[in-house]
Scaffold this active site. Sequence first.
Site, short mmCIF file in Angstrom:
data_model
loop_
_atom_site.label_atom_id
_atom_site.label_comp_id
_atom_site.label_asym_id
_atom_site.label_seq_id
_atom_site.Cartn_x
_atom_site.Cartn_y
_atom_site.Cartn_z
CD GLU A 1 9.52 -2.56 -6.37
OE1 GLU A 1 8.95 -3.72 -7.52
OE2 GLU A 1 8.87 -2.29 -5.93
CB SER B 1 0.12 4.53 -5.43
OG SER B 1 1.68 3.91 -6.35
N GLY C 1 0.85 -0.69 -0.22
CA GLY C 1 0.00 -0.14 -0.17
C GLY C 1 0.93 1.24 -0.10
CD GLU D 1 9.98 9.88 -17.63
OE1 GLU D 1 9.17 8.34 -16.83
OE2 GLU D 1 9.32 9.49 -18.60
#
Lengths: 239, 379
Positions: free
Chosen positions: B248, B133, B131, B366
């Site tokens: 990750e 975003s 959890g 980005e």
Amino acid sequence: MSAARDMLCDTASAVFTEAASVGIGPVEDAGFGLLLVPEADGGFGGDWGDVNAVLWIAGHSVPDLPVAALILSGLGDVDPALHAAATVSLMAGAMGQALTLSIDHVNTRQQFGRPLGKFQAVQQSLAVMACEVRAVEAAAAALAARLDATGGDALAAGFEIAAAKLRANRAVGVVTSVAHQVHGAIGFTEEYDLHRVTVPLMRWRGTHGNDAHWAQILGRQVAGFGGRGLWEAMTARDA
Amino acid sequence: MQGFALYPFDPPSDIAALRTDLRAWLAVNQLQGDLVARANCWVSFDAGFSRALGAAGYVGMTLPARYGGGDRHPLERYVVIEELLAAGAPVGAHWIADRQTGPLILRYGSEEQRERYLPGIAKGELYACIGLSEPGAGSDLAAVRTTARETAEGWRINGQKIWTTGAHFSHIMLALVRTEEGSERNAGLSQLLIDLATPGITIRPIIDMAGHHDFNEVFFDDVLVPHGALVGERGQGGQQVTAELGLERSGPERYLSSHALLVALIDAAGADPDPAVATLIGELTAEMWTLRQLSMSTAAKLAAGEDPMVEASVVKELGNAFEQDMPRRVQAIVTSGWDDPDDLAKLLRALLIASPSFSLRGGTREVIRGIIARGLGLR
């Protein structure tokens, strides 16, 4: 890295610094032609990991001198694919130098009141370039490890030679174009050092096998493995 | 970054035997049915497969035996993961729990949390989601606004998470929440381990452009969780999450998740391929081989306890570019049509549609390039 390789690299750096102004003579005199010759035959007894390290430095500092040819001459008449392998290490070194010059330039050159390196557009370009450089460095090091695992057998390391040279060739476009772009006009001058690595990179892309040459060889070899066979062949070749 | 050294990938056991055993196990236990599920396989949910994989000892491999884990070396786990991905095994159910949540609970969790959750994770039965975003916090995680207030009974959570992969089948969520009232940015964020069966939690699906249900919205309406739900240090959640995200980015999933397409291309080409197809196979193989070297070197560095944040980002950037490039280039050269029923056409369509997500999940392109630029000494 081993202490012996550290010493070898220190020697190479010192000798190449001298050779940069006087030519290949000091490199010959220092015995780099004996790097891969076994100790029993009066050579240095080095491995391909050593060759990769030395040629990385050569690509970085003396890309126009025939250091790779000198090292391979110690082995006599070798499979041309080993020249391709050596070229990958030179390319990794030259790309490293192009990146170093680019970073130094954008951190120094000011426009609009701040260093170019503070602009996100410039940062993103250099990040893309750095990824390509890192990929070629990894390809060169992994190829050297495979050559050492196969006793320098160009046929047994054929997959890795093809993959590494092809990957290096494909990086040249991004590396040279970003390096020149961030340098602006100064990078296009005879006086500034950038062309000393970018022009050799352009030359090496077509030497000892261009993209089409190695892509055909590798593609046909992989077709022979079959779809699932590619993964099995690749993992079976881990050093 | 030293220019001519790869970090040695040196697992402590016989890796060839580990590969052979796992391939034999997969030959018996992996259903070959859904081809498209085998592309992008780390989001393919199959609880039965995950349970069987756990029973065979291939989940929670690096967790200590006292928590049900396999006590194996991280590089042994790496080999198992690359084999599972190369085979297109449906690892999506346990993926996040195995890769991230388990190791994070082991590192930062309390003894009670470890005993409670790790055995289920290692069995391939307990699934987790992340959890992070929120509607106002995507790349900028320090903008998290979901709050957790400490009360006499425990933490009271209010707010919303979004783009939460797998929340609908997960048992727990590791959430980044604001525990300090009036705090700004990274100060005042903490991680809470939330049982998703707790009253007050609403999970709503978000269907993606491929028609799949991976994403969710998760709403917290005065949700009460025990004091013991805090993971690690109160107020250190931002730093803990940053470390977790680093883990990750460099795994083999960054270049192997759509390997099924390359397999199909090679099989369709046959042993004596057309020159243009041979060229493409050669170029894709060269890229994949190089990515594997980078990923293995980064994994070895992580296993040795170093923090290869920049190298990990390089793997993600190059891997994403490779996996987005591959379906485009395959489509440019093969004769399969969009709706054709052959394997290559089906995989191609699925991966073309899935590929925009590759450079979004786990850090946008980005953001990743920004991390690399900082590592270069810019910014």
